[in-house]
Design a protein around this motif. Sequence first.
Motif, PDB file in Angstrom:
ATOM      1  N   ARG A   5      -1.774  46.490  35.943  1.00 54.55           N
ATOM      2  CA  ARG A   5      -0.653  45.841  35.301  1.00 54.55           C
ATOM      3  C   ARG A   5       0.405  46.844  34.873  1.00 54.55           C
ATOM      4  NH1 ARG A   5      -1.557  40.385  36.312  1.00 54.55           N
ATOM      5  NH2 ARG A   5      -3.723  40.446  36.881  1.00 54.55           N
ATOM      6  N   GLU A   6       0.222  48.122  35.168  1.00 57.15           N
ATOM      7  CA  GLU A   6       1.192  49.097  34.706  1.00 57.15           C
ATOM      8  C   GLU A   6       1.504  50.117  35.774  1.00 57.15           C
ATOM      9  OE1 GLU A   6       2.125  49.940  31.053  1.00 57.15           O
ATOM     10  OE2 GLU A   6       0.443  49.068  30.059  1.00 57.15           O
ATOM     11  N   ILE A   7       1.569  49.673  37.014  1.00 57.51           N
ATOM     12  CA  ILE A   7       1.808  50.618  38.090  1.00 57.51           C
ATOM     13  C   ILE A   7       3.259  51.027  38.088  1.00 57.51           C
ATOM     14  CG2 ILE A   7       1.713  50.962  40.562  1.00 57.51           C
ATOM     15  CD1 ILE A   7      -0.399  48.817  40.594  1.00 57.51           C
ATOM     16  N   SER A 207      -9.118  54.486  51.706  1.00 58.44           N
ATOM     17  CA  SER A 207      -8.846  54.117  50.317  1.00 58.44           C
ATOM     18  C   SER A 207      -7.377  53.696  50.200  1.00 58.44           C
ATOM     19  CB  SER A 207      -9.122  55.312  49.397  1.00 58.44           C
ATOM     20  OG  SER A 207      -8.559  55.109  48.119  1.00 58.44           O
ATOM     21  N   TYR A 208      -7.135  52.478  49.756  1.00 60.46           N
ATOM     22  CA  TYR A 208      -5.774  51.936  49.732  1.00 60.46           C
ATOM     23  C   TYR A 208      -5.258  51.557  48.357  1.00 60.46           C
ATOM     24  CZ  TYR A 208      -5.629  51.595  54.792  1.00 60.46           C
ATOM     25  OH  TYR A 208      -5.609  51.900  56.125  1.00 60.46           O
ATOM     26  N   GLY A 209      -6.135  51.246  47.421  1.00 61.00           N
ATOM     27  CA  GLY A 209      -5.690  50.624  46.191  1.00 61.00           C
ATOM     28  C   GLY A 209      -4.830  51.500  45.308  1.00 61.00           C
ATOM     29  N   PHE A 210      -3.651  50.989  44.926  1.00 56.61           N
ATOM     30  CA  PHE A 210      -2.788  51.620  43.934  1.00 56.61           C
ATOM     31  C   PHE A 210      -2.460  53.071  44.279  1.00 56.61           C
ATOM     32  CE2 PHE A 210      -5.568  48.572  41.560  1.00 56.61           C
ATOM     33  CZ  PHE A 210      -4.635  47.548  41.548  1.00 56.61           C
ATOM     34  N   ARG A 211      -2.183  53.289  45.553  1.00 58.50           N
ATOM     35  CA  ARG A 211      -1.769  54.619  45.991  1.00 58.50           C
ATOM     36  C   ARG A 211      -0.338  54.563  46.504  1.00 58.50           C
ATOM     37  NH1 ARG A 211      -5.913  57.095  50.124  1.00 58.50           N
ATOM     38  NH2 ARG A 211      -4.287  58.689  50.076  1.00 58.50           N
ATOM     39  N   PRO A 298      -5.607  53.367  37.376  1.00 54.07           N
ATOM     40  CA  PRO A 298      -5.827  53.308  38.828  1.00 54.07           C
ATOM     41  C   PRO A 298      -6.162  54.667  39.437  1.00 54.07           C
ATOM     42  CG  PRO A 298      -3.912  52.014  38.238  1.00 54.07           C
ATOM     43  CD  PRO A 298      -4.297  52.784  37.013  1.00 54.07           C
ATOM     44  N   LEU A 299      -5.480  55.719  38.984  1.00 54.26           N
ATOM     45  CA  LEU A 299      -5.776  57.050  39.509  1.00 54.26           C
ATOM     46  C   LEU A 299      -7.189  57.469  39.130  1.00 54.26           C
ATOM     47  CD1 LEU A 299      -4.991  59.666  40.926  1.00 54.26           C
ATOM     48  CD2 LEU A 299      -4.055  60.478  38.738  1.00 54.26           C
ATOM     49  N   LEU A 300      -7.575  57.248  37.867  1.00 49.96           N
ATOM     50  CA  LEU A 300      -8.930  57.607  37.445  1.00 49.96           C
ATOM     51  C   LEU A 300      -9.970  56.819  38.239  1.00 49.96           C
ATOM     52  CD1 LEU A 300      -8.564  57.859  33.555  1.00 49.96           C
ATOM     53  CD2 LEU A 300      -8.423  59.690  35.262  1.00 49.96           C
ATOM     54  N   ALA A 301      -9.695  55.546  38.481  1.00 54.61           N
ATOM     55  CA  ALA A 301     -10.629  54.722  39.252  1.00 54.61           C
ATOM     56  C   ALA A 301     -10.776  55.245  40.670  1.00 54.61           C
ATOM     57  CB  ALA A 301     -10.151  53.274  39.272  1.00 54.61           C
TER      58      ALA A 301
END
Length: 522
Positions: A5-7, A207-211, A298-301
């Motif tokens: 929610r904060e990208i 790996s695609y998410g939030f990149r 997201p980065l930590l995940a």
Amino acid sequence: MHENREISSLAARQRSSPAGKGDSREASTNGGEKSDGVVVPMKSSNKAKELQAGAAERAEGSTPAKENVNQTSTSLAQDGRGVSQGLIGVRKAAEENEELQFTSLLHHLNVDLLRMSFKALNKNAASGVDDVTWREYEDGFENRLADLKERIHRGAYRAQPSLRIYIPKADGRKRPIGIAALEDKIVQQAVVTILNEIYEVDFRGFSYGFRPERSQHQALDALNVGIQRKKVSWILDADIRSFFDRMSHEWMVKFIQHRIADKRILRLIQKWLKAGVSEDGEWSETTVGTPQGAVISPLLANVYLHYVFDLWLEVWRKKVARGEVIAVRYADDLVVGFQHRAEADRFLKEFQERLAKFGLEINADKTRLIEFGRFAQRDRRQRGEGEAESFTFLGFTHRCGSNSSGHFTIERRTDRKRMEAKLQKVKQTLRQRMHEPVSAVGEWLGRVVNGYFQYHGVPGNLSSLYRFRDRVRGYWLRALERRSQTGRLSLTRRIRLFDRWLPSPRILHPYPDRRFDAMHPR
């Protein structure tokens, strides 16, 4: 799917070549990125593009005020001006030595980077425990940022707890979201910008998410191409239970330390992990997990799963698998394809053991191993077992099908639960806005429907788009008739209103293999 929610839309530089190292459009893990052999594009080209990191609900036109979605909105310069020469040097060093530990990074966190990070935030986002909005902070923000930078470098910066709110999920449950204080958002975005220069070199292609420069549709394309071009007969649709809430802080710091040896950066991350949450005015400690919704989460995940899953999968595929294996991961949503059932069973068992080591576990209710693919379809018919089962990934239900020539294809339809959840939100909002001017409601509905088409308008899904639009028309018609003294609208007026404000369904995405091949030419 967990949606950040904060990208931030802070521009990220792309890589040096569309092809990467030894890229191929064959369905190998990432087309030449590292040593992967699973489907997925390689790293992106070095010409700047728009960041495509919006969650699906935002793409469908969700109301930011309700969910605090997308805490950032401003796109910065895409021509490289958003990244300092020093950070370009960081990326170069990371590319040249993948074992290098970075001991001095905090000096890159200067007023210029803080300013860019501040401007990248959503001006209309809800405030955290500090009760400070973007527009309030803007008054004298240059002095505020200078003071913030000094506090960071003196070690006087203190992270504040996240404000916990809950948003509804498609299954009726509620997901906890953490809203950070404004200065925490700014500093987290600045740190993410620095660390991305390192981790975008390390992260695997599947790996695609939030990149930066990666999207849900790229993940969907890669999955489609992998299943169609590789010998895939079994699909593991895996779900990690409460992943963001259960990440071990101890393991997270150890993973970060593989690359980051600057103790000041590590202390900042630890401050955010241990800042706690505030709910109904009560503070509570956080010993595990990271708030969904925080800029840094997201980065930590991705770092956590890079070490827990991605690297382990590479080794498993090379040393254990005898058949072909593909994988696509979007944050904590992952799909793995196998040629042989025995290997799929073994992988699932060992994956569960692997997760347990790092404080995680499979959600058994949502994890399924199914027979799926062109060989699966053929084999099931020979055994007289009928059609293969379906699975859902990133909002689309995937089914085995065939084209007009009788060749195997993957049919994708909007997930029914996802559509129903969206329609219920529309219905509820229409009730709340029933007495507003028709033009205002029509304009809003047009944005909602168009946003829905922007995400779900994939080949083969036209019937779902028509169904969505028809349901929206029905809800709007009932709302209009409730406010009307006569109780019914004439057919002529209905047609005029709907044609004016609600766009017609249309396919907006190319076929997956065409876009995949265009992005990854031979």
